[in-house]
Design an enzyme around this catalytic site. Structure first.
Site, mmCIF file in Angstrom:
data_model
loop_
_atom_site.group_PDB
_atom_site.id
_atom_site.type_symbol
_atom_site.label_atom_id
_atom_site.label_comp_id
_atom_site.label_asym_id
_atom_site.label_seq_id
_atom_site.Cartn_x
_atom_site.Cartn_y
_atom_site.Cartn_z
ATOM 1 N N TYR A 122 -15.612 9.561 3.024
ATOM 2 C CA TYR A 122 -14.204 9.173 2.852
ATOM 3 C C TYR A 122 -13.889 9.036 1.355
ATOM 4 O O TYR A 122 -12.890 9.548 0.865
ATOM 5 C CB TYR A 122 -13.936 7.843 3.575
ATOM 6 C CG TYR A 122 -12.558 7.275 3.318
ATOM 7 C CD1 TYR A 122 -11.485 7.602 4.143
ATOM 8 C CD2 TYR A 122 -12.322 6.417 2.241
ATOM 9 C CE1 TYR A 122 -10.214 7.096 3.903
ATOM 10 C CE2 TYR A 122 -11.059 5.904 1.987
ATOM 11 C CZ TYR A 122 -10.011 6.245 2.827
ATOM 12 O OH TYR A 122 -8.763 5.745 2.575
ATOM 13 N N LYS B 63 1.965 -2.904 6.244
ATOM 14 C CA LYS B 63 2.233 -2.707 4.811
ATOM 15 C C LYS B 63 3.689 -2.303 4.576
ATOM 16 O O LYS B 63 4.304 -2.713 3.581
ATOM 17 C CB LYS B 63 1.265 -1.650 4.257
ATOM 18 C CG LYS B 63 -0.195 -2.102 4.277
ATOM 19 C CD LYS B 63 -0.483 -3.078 3.166
ATOM 20 C CE LYS B 63 -1.224 -4.300 3.568
ATOM 21 N NZ LYS B 63 -1.519 -5.211 2.459
ATOM 22 N N SER C 67 0.864 -1.186 0.000
ATOM 23 C CA SER C 67 0.000 0.000 0.000
ATOM 24 C C SER C 67 0.897 1.232 0.000
ATOM 25 O O SER C 67 2.083 1.128 0.322
ATOM 26 C CB SER C 67 -0.859 0.007 1.271
ATOM 27 O OG SER C 67 -1.667 1.166 1.319
ATOM 28 N N TYR D 114 -2.049 -0.923 10.541
ATOM 29 C CA TYR D 114 -2.126 -1.278 9.113
ATOM 30 C C TYR D 114 -0.877 -0.783 8.376
ATOM 31 O O TYR D 114 -0.251 -1.528 7.603
ATOM 32 C CB TYR D 114 -3.392 -0.650 8.515
ATOM 33 C CG TYR D 114 -3.531 -0.849 7.028
ATOM 34 C CD1 TYR D 114 -3.929 -2.077 6.502
ATOM 35 C CD2 TYR D 114 -3.269 0.197 6.127
ATOM 36 C CE1 TYR D 114 -4.053 -2.262 5.133
ATOM 37 C CE2 TYR D 114 -3.393 0.021 4.762
ATOM 38 C CZ TYR D 114 -3.786 -1.214 4.268
ATOM 39 O OH TYR D 114 -3.907 -1.393 2.917
HETATM 40 N N1 LIG Z 1 -8.705 -0.924 -1.438
HETATM 41 C C1 LIG Z 1 -7.679 -0.108 -1.343
HETATM 42 O O1 LIG Z 1 -7.803 1.102 -1.571
HETATM 43 C C2 LIG Z 1 -6.312 -0.624 -0.970
HETATM 44 C C3 LIG Z 1 -5.252 0.303 -0.984
HETATM 45 C C4 LIG Z 1 -3.959 -0.144 -0.686
HETATM 46 C C5 LIG Z 1 -3.743 -1.491 -0.402
HETATM 47 N N2 LIG Z 1 -4.794 -2.378 -0.404
HETATM 48 C C6 LIG Z 1 -4.490 -3.772 -0.101
HETATM 49 O O2 LIG Z 1 -5.082 -4.609 -1.059
HETATM 50 C C7 LIG Z 1 -5.428 -5.857 -0.472
HETATM 51 C C8 LIG Z 1 -6.895 -6.151 -0.767
HETATM 52 O O3 LIG Z 1 -7.693 -5.068 -0.285
HETATM 53 P P1 LIG Z 1 -9.217 -4.891 -0.762
HETATM 54 O O4 LIG Z 1 -9.558 -3.473 -0.651
HETATM 55 O O5 LIG Z 1 -9.408 -5.615 -2.048
HETATM 56 O O6 LIG Z 1 -9.968 -5.663 0.436
HETATM 57 P P2 LIG Z 1 -11.404 -6.366 0.496
HETATM 58 O O7 LIG Z 1 -12.273 -5.875 -0.594
HETATM 59 O O8 LIG Z 1 -11.858 -6.221 1.899
HETATM 60 O O9 LIG Z 1 -11.026 -7.903 0.218
HETATM 61 C C9 LIG Z 1 -10.183 -8.591 1.102
HETATM 62 C C10 LIG Z 1 -10.008 -10.014 0.647
HETATM 63 O O10 LIG Z 1 -9.133 -10.698 1.570
HETATM 64 C C11 LIG Z 1 -9.784 -11.868 2.044
HETATM 65 N N3 LIG Z 1 -9.276 -12.153 3.397
HETATM 66 C C12 LIG Z 1 -9.300 -11.338 4.477
HETATM 67 N N4 LIG Z 1 -8.722 -11.959 5.522
HETATM 68 C C13 LIG Z 1 -8.309 -13.173 5.082
HETATM 69 C C14 LIG Z 1 -7.660 -14.268 5.680
HETATM 70 N N5 LIG Z 1 -7.288 -14.257 6.973
HETATM 71 N N6 LIG Z 1 -7.395 -15.380 4.932
HETATM 72 C C15 LIG Z 1 -7.760 -15.414 3.629
HETATM 73 N N7 LIG Z 1 -8.381 -14.409 3.001
HETATM 74 C C16 LIG Z 1 -8.660 -13.301 3.727
HETATM 75 C C17 LIG Z 1 -11.271 -11.554 1.957
HETATM 76 O O11 LIG Z 1 -12.087 -12.710 1.878
HETATM 77 P P3 LIG Z 1 -12.757 -13.412 3.196
HETATM 78 O O12 LIG Z 1 -13.199 -12.309 4.104
HETATM 79 O O13 LIG Z 1 -13.850 -14.263 2.651
HETATM 80 O O14 LIG Z 1 -11.661 -14.241 3.783
HETATM 81 C C18 LIG Z 1 -11.308 -10.809 0.636
HETATM 82 O O15 LIG Z 1 -11.267 -11.724 -0.442
HETATM 83 C C19 LIG Z 1 -5.112 -5.731 1.020
HETATM 84 O O16 LIG Z 1 -3.860 -6.325 1.277
HETATM 85 C C20 LIG Z 1 -5.049 -4.234 1.242
HETATM 86 O O17 LIG Z 1 -4.183 -3.892 2.285
HETATM 87 C C21 LIG Z 1 -6.072 -1.967 -0.662
#
Ligand SMILES: NC(=O)c1ccc[n+]([C@@H]2O[C@H](COP(=O)([O-])OP(=O)(O)OC[C@H]3O[C@@H](n4cnc5c(N)ncnc54)[C@H](OP(=O)(O)O)[C@@H]3O)[C@@H](O)[C@H]2O)c1
Length: 257
Positions: free
Chosen positions: A199, A158, A140, A154
């Protein structure tokens, strides 16, 4: 045009929605066999069905050693090996200092950072046997570059992923395994939507390209790191954020007009 990755196999963690789903769809489109991992078998299966016959779901908690080992075993049994691992699963619950408990801290570090170590450790035997491998971490901008109230744990997770990556890249280079990271800005996902419309609007206004990113924006960068053309790149990270980290102040954004 990148050379074809048709027939190779990728594991994408956290692929039932959001960025992980975007990565899984993109790699599926590129002809790879895709193991879609989340804790929910049903949700993982739904994404696999969307991708097509070259994909299948697997339920695992990637913060556990058993979960990570089981997902790799499943990929090897189903497709004969693992060429690419996308370490993407992550959570971002907010808690400011003074309210954040030791349990909150452990939960975020274990889901986001320990899972990076466990996933990479689990896939090593298969990639070592194959004589090559690609590992792509979803980090991130928050932590490595920026901060945001509520996300000290968090941000630590990261930034920790990038610290882990640099030594992992050196250690795994002799095995012809590369380890790189994508650093997303604000990407429109179900997880981000949970932060509320205010947000989202504030974030859009702070991005020079004037929109939030899409999971496909991140998936394209991940696909590049997995490509043959990226064979000589390891231990590196790429920011995909629409220019979000560039303005030095609110004044700089306002001066854009
Ligand atoms: N969205 C953003 O703006 C953003 C920005 C920077 C970085 N990121 C990074 O991108 C990644 C994905 O974020 P996102 O926004 O796509 O999140 P999201 O929409 O909440 O999706 C998270 C995914 O991770 C899975 N998950 C969570 N805990 C888990 C565990 N213990 N074991 C296996 N699967 C797990 C969830 O499925 P289940 O709950 O079914 O397990 C889901 O498939 C993260 O690492 C986040 O830090 C996101």
């Amino acid at each position: 045009m990148l050379k074809s990755l048709q027939g190779k196999t990728v594991i994408v963690t956290g692929a039932s929605r959001g960025i992980g789903k975007g990565i899984a769809l993109r790699f599926g489109e590129a002809g790879l066999n895709v193991v879609v991992v989340s804790r929910s078998q049903g949700d993982a299966d739904k994404v696999a069905a969307e991708i097509g016959p070259n994909a299948s779901g697997f339920a695992a908690d990637v913060s556990t050693e058993e979960g990570c080992k089981a997902m790799v075993e499943a990929a090897v049994t189903r497709y004969g090996g693992v060429d690419v691992l996308c370490v993407n699963a992550g959570i971002f619950p907010a808690a400011k200092l003074g309210e954040m408990t030791a349990g909150d801290f452990d939960h975020v570090i274990s889901t986001n950072l320990k899972s990076t170590f466990l996933g990479i450790s689990a896939v090593l035997p298969a990639m070592t046997r194959a004589g090559s491998g690609r590992i792509i971490i979803t980090s991130s901008i928050t932590g490595p570059i920026t901060g945001y109230p509520g996300w000290a744990h968090y941000g630590a997770s990261k930034a920790g992923q990038l610290g882990f990556m640099r030594t992992a890249a050196i250690e795994l280079a002799p095995k012809n395994i590369t380890v790189n990271a994508v650093m997303p800005g604000n990407i429109m996902t179900e997880g981000l939507e949970g932060n509320g419309p205010e947000y989202i609007a504030a974030m859009e206004a702070s991005v020079p390209l004037r929109r939030l990113g899409t999971p496909a924006d991140i998936a394209n960068a991940a696909l590049f790191f997995a490509s043959e053309e990226a064979a000589y790149i390891t231990g590196q990270s790429i920011v995909v954020d629409g220019g979000q980290i560039l303005p030095e102040s609110l004044g700089a954004l306002e001066a854009m007009g």
